[in-house]
Write a protein that holds these residues in place. Structure first.
Motif, PDB file in Angstrom:
ATOM      1  N   GLN A 180      21.569 -39.294  54.424  1.00 59.50           N
ATOM      2  CA  GLN A 180      21.657 -40.419  55.361  1.00 59.50           C
ATOM      3  C   GLN A 180      22.106 -39.971  56.745  1.00 59.50           C
ATOM      4  O   GLN A 180      21.627 -40.495  57.768  1.00 59.50           O
ATOM      5  CB  GLN A 180      22.626 -41.477  54.827  1.00 59.50           C
ATOM      6  CG  GLN A 180      22.621 -42.776  55.631  1.00 59.50           C
ATOM      7  CD  GLN A 180      21.263 -43.459  55.614  1.00 59.50           C
ATOM      8  OE1 GLN A 180      20.684 -43.685  54.547  1.00 59.50           O
ATOM      9  NE2 GLN A 180      20.742 -43.775  56.787  1.00 59.50           N
ATOM     10  N   LEU A 236      19.010 -38.738  58.319  1.00 58.28           N
ATOM     11  CA  LEU A 236      18.114 -39.865  58.609  1.00 58.28           C
ATOM     12  C   LEU A 236      18.556 -40.587  59.879  1.00 58.28           C
ATOM     13  O   LEU A 236      17.727 -40.952  60.722  1.00 58.28           O
ATOM     14  CB  LEU A 236      18.099 -40.839  57.435  1.00 58.28           C
ATOM     15  CG  LEU A 236      17.300 -40.424  56.195  1.00 58.28           C
ATOM     16  CD1 LEU A 236      17.570 -41.390  55.045  1.00 58.28           C
ATOM     17  CD2 LEU A 236      15.805 -40.369  56.498  1.00 58.28           C
ATOM     18  N   THR A 293      15.165 -33.360  52.682  1.00 63.78           N
ATOM     19  CA  THR A 293      14.995 -34.632  51.978  1.00 63.78           C
ATOM     20  C   THR A 293      14.835 -35.770  52.977  1.00 63.78           C
ATOM     21  O   THR A 293      13.983 -36.655  52.807  1.00 63.78           O
ATOM     22  CB  THR A 293      16.197 -34.895  51.048  1.00 63.78           C
ATOM     23  OG1 THR A 293      16.285 -33.842  50.099  1.00 63.78           O
ATOM     24  CG2 THR A 293      16.032 -36.216  50.315  1.00 63.78           C
ATOM     25  N   ALA A 294      15.653 -35.760  54.029  1.00 60.60           N
ATOM     26  CA  ALA A 294      15.538 -36.779  55.072  1.00 60.60           C
ATOM     27  C   ALA A 294      14.162 -36.721  55.735  1.00 60.60           C
ATOM     28  O   ALA A 294      13.526 -37.761  55.974  1.00 60.60           O
ATOM     29  CB  ALA A 294      16.635 -36.585  56.109  1.00 60.60           C
ATOM     30  N   GLN A 350      15.718 -40.548  62.864  1.00 58.19           N
ATOM     31  CA  GLN A 350      14.885 -41.743  63.032  1.00 58.19           C
ATOM     32  C   GLN A 350      14.688 -42.189  64.479  1.00 58.19           C
ATOM     33  O   GLN A 350      13.558 -42.523  64.877  1.00 58.19           O
ATOM     34  CB  GLN A 350      15.460 -42.902  62.203  1.00 58.19           C
ATOM     35  CG  GLN A 350      14.485 -44.076  62.054  1.00 58.19           C
ATOM     36  CD  GLN A 350      13.235 -43.696  61.271  1.00 58.19           C
ATOM     37  OE1 GLN A 350      13.323 -43.247  60.134  1.00 58.19           O
ATOM     38  NE2 GLN A 350      12.064 -43.871  61.897  1.00 58.19           N
ATOM     39  N   GLU A 396       7.216 -40.412  54.545  1.00 53.22           N
ATOM     40  CA  GLU A 396       6.604 -41.423  53.691  1.00 53.22           C
ATOM     41  C   GLU A 396       6.172 -42.650  54.484  1.00 53.22           C
ATOM     42  O   GLU A 396       5.125 -43.242  54.203  1.00 53.22           O
ATOM     43  CB  GLU A 396       7.579 -41.835  52.584  1.00 53.22           C
ATOM     44  CG  GLU A 396       7.800 -40.756  51.528  1.00 53.22           C
ATOM     45  CD  GLU A 396       8.789 -41.198  50.460  1.00 53.22           C
ATOM     46  OE1 GLU A 396       9.221 -42.374  50.495  1.00 53.22           O
ATOM     47  OE2 GLU A 396       9.139 -40.362  49.597  1.00 53.22           O
ATOM     48  N   SER A 397       6.972 -43.020  55.471  1.00 46.51           N
ATOM     49  CA  SER A 397       6.645 -44.200  56.279  1.00 46.51           C
ATOM     50  C   SER A 397       6.145 -43.837  57.678  1.00 46.51           C
ATOM     51  O   SER A 397       5.611 -44.698  58.391  1.00 46.51           O
ATOM     52  CB  SER A 397       7.877 -45.108  56.406  1.00 46.51           C
ATOM     53  OG  SER A 397       8.985 -44.387  56.909  1.00 46.51           O
ATOM     54  N   ASN A 457      11.347 -35.652  54.414  1.00 49.79           N
ATOM     55  CA  ASN A 457      10.329 -36.147  53.487  1.00 49.79           C
ATOM     56  C   ASN A 457      10.368 -37.660  53.363  1.00 49.79           C
ATOM     57  O   ASN A 457       9.315 -38.315  53.238  1.00 49.79           O
ATOM     58  CB  ASN A 457      10.507 -35.491  52.126  1.00 49.79           C
ATOM     59  CG  ASN A 457      10.196 -34.006  52.148  1.00 49.79           C
ATOM     60  OD1 ASN A 457       9.424 -33.542  52.995  1.00 49.79           O
ATOM     61  ND2 ASN A 457      10.800 -33.248  51.258  1.00 49.79           N
ATOM     62  N   LEU A 458      11.554 -38.241  53.402  1.00 48.16           N
ATOM     63  CA  LEU A 458      11.661 -39.704  53.351  1.00 48.16           C
ATOM     64  C   LEU A 458      11.043 -40.342  54.587  1.00 48.16           C
ATOM     65  O   LEU A 458      10.362 -41.370  54.496  1.00 48.16           O
ATOM     66  CB  LEU A 458      13.138 -40.105  53.226  1.00 48.16           C
ATOM     67  CG  LEU A 458      13.804 -39.833  51.872  1.00 48.16           C
ATOM     68  CD1 LEU A 458      15.307 -40.087  51.949  1.00 48.16           C
ATOM     69  CD2 LEU A 458      13.170 -40.691  50.771  1.00 48.16           C
TER      70      LEU A 458
END
Length: 294
Positions: A68, A71, A102-103, A75, A109-110, A105-106
């Protein structure tokens, strides 16, 4: 600006540098009691941290940035359409790289068109800070995102740290002794010369006094650059310390005179709480990395 540079707090670049050069930092966490964690740089300053270790013999612990945390930093730039180069501490010391991946890849996704490169620097503290500085120089020259990533990947293996610590106590207590375990046990008074390269640490020598351990650091660096295949002019350097700033200034003068080089005065680095948990208050040494060729 053609890409944003993000690094974890292990690069140990001071806020005056990161603010001036627009580098976003994702901090680690530090705790003295194992329960209450503070973000590095936000809840405790360098001197307070080290004096707590010196005066109270406290043994702090560090914790990596969460997914997080990454992220939250990624973002806003993704929303702007800004490519990101994220540089992390070596994976052999921390899972910070995995959190960043991981951040990434998340987000993909969007936001499948987002450009995010996460680089395992294989480095730490002063060498990681110098590596981030090379990214800054590439960005400020207008080098493209793709070319900058390729160049950074090509030079990261040149990074080194040569340093010593007050004792092995904190490296042992925090489980970072690695290949130095042979010196553990009742030999905490030994002052080691430690070399970090290719993401891991090794022993460069042992001394019985601080003065001799610092001289051993200088000798080890000098020996490295005796290799005719390595041109010292191709490298940048930074001296970094934990608590002893005046000692570090004197050491830097000795280093620069011995090697005939100058540390980059624009790169402001001081060993922070994350690394200090493992090295103790009296870590002192030299980071180096090869200059980008672009």
């Amino acid at each position: 600006m053609n890409f944003q540079i993000i690094s974890d707090g292990a690069c140990d670049l001071l806020p005056e540098y990161t603010t001036e050069h627009n580098v976003t930092i994702v901090p680690f966490y530090v705790t003295f009691d194992g329960e209450h964690y503070t973000k590095e740089g936000e809840g405790i300053d360098h001197d307070t941290f080290y004096l707590k270790m010196i005066n109270e013999h406290a043994v702090p612990k560090s914790s990596l940035p969460s997914v997080q945390d990454y992220l939250d930093k990624f973002q806003p730039f993704v929303d702007e359409g800004m490519p990101i180069i994220c540089i992390t501490i070596t994976t052999k010391f921390s899972g910070s790289y995995n959190s960043a991946c991981t951040a990434k890849n998340l987000i993909l996704e969007s936001n499948p068109d987002a450009k995010i490169a996460v680089i395992d620097s294989t480095l730490n503290t002063a060498s990681e800070g110098l590596f981030v500085n090379e990214a800054v120089k590439l960005r400020d020259k207008g080098i493209s995102f793709e070319d900058a990533v390729n160049e950074l990947e090509s030079i990261k293996s040149t990074g080194r740290i040569y340093f010593t610590v007050g004792s092995l106590e904190y490296l042992i207590k925090n489980g970072r002794i690695g290949k130095l375990a042979v010196l553990a046990g009742d030999k905490l008074g030994i002052r080691p010369t430690i070399i970090m390269k290719d993401g891991d640490i090794s022993l460069g020598g042992i001394s019985r006094s601080r003065k001799k351990s610092l001289q051993s650091v200088l000798n080890s660096i000098s020996s490295y650059f005796k290799d005719p295949a390595i041109n010292i002019a191709d490298y940048n350097f930074s001296v970094a310390c934990g608590y002893g700033i005046e000692e570090a200034k004197e050491f830097q003068t000795q280093f620069e005179e011995l090697l005939g080089v100058k540390c980059d005065p624009t790169v402001k680095i001081r060993i922070g709480t994350t690394i200090g948990c493992h090295t103790g208050p009296y870590a002192l040494g030299v980071g180096l990395v090869k200059k980008a060729s672009l």
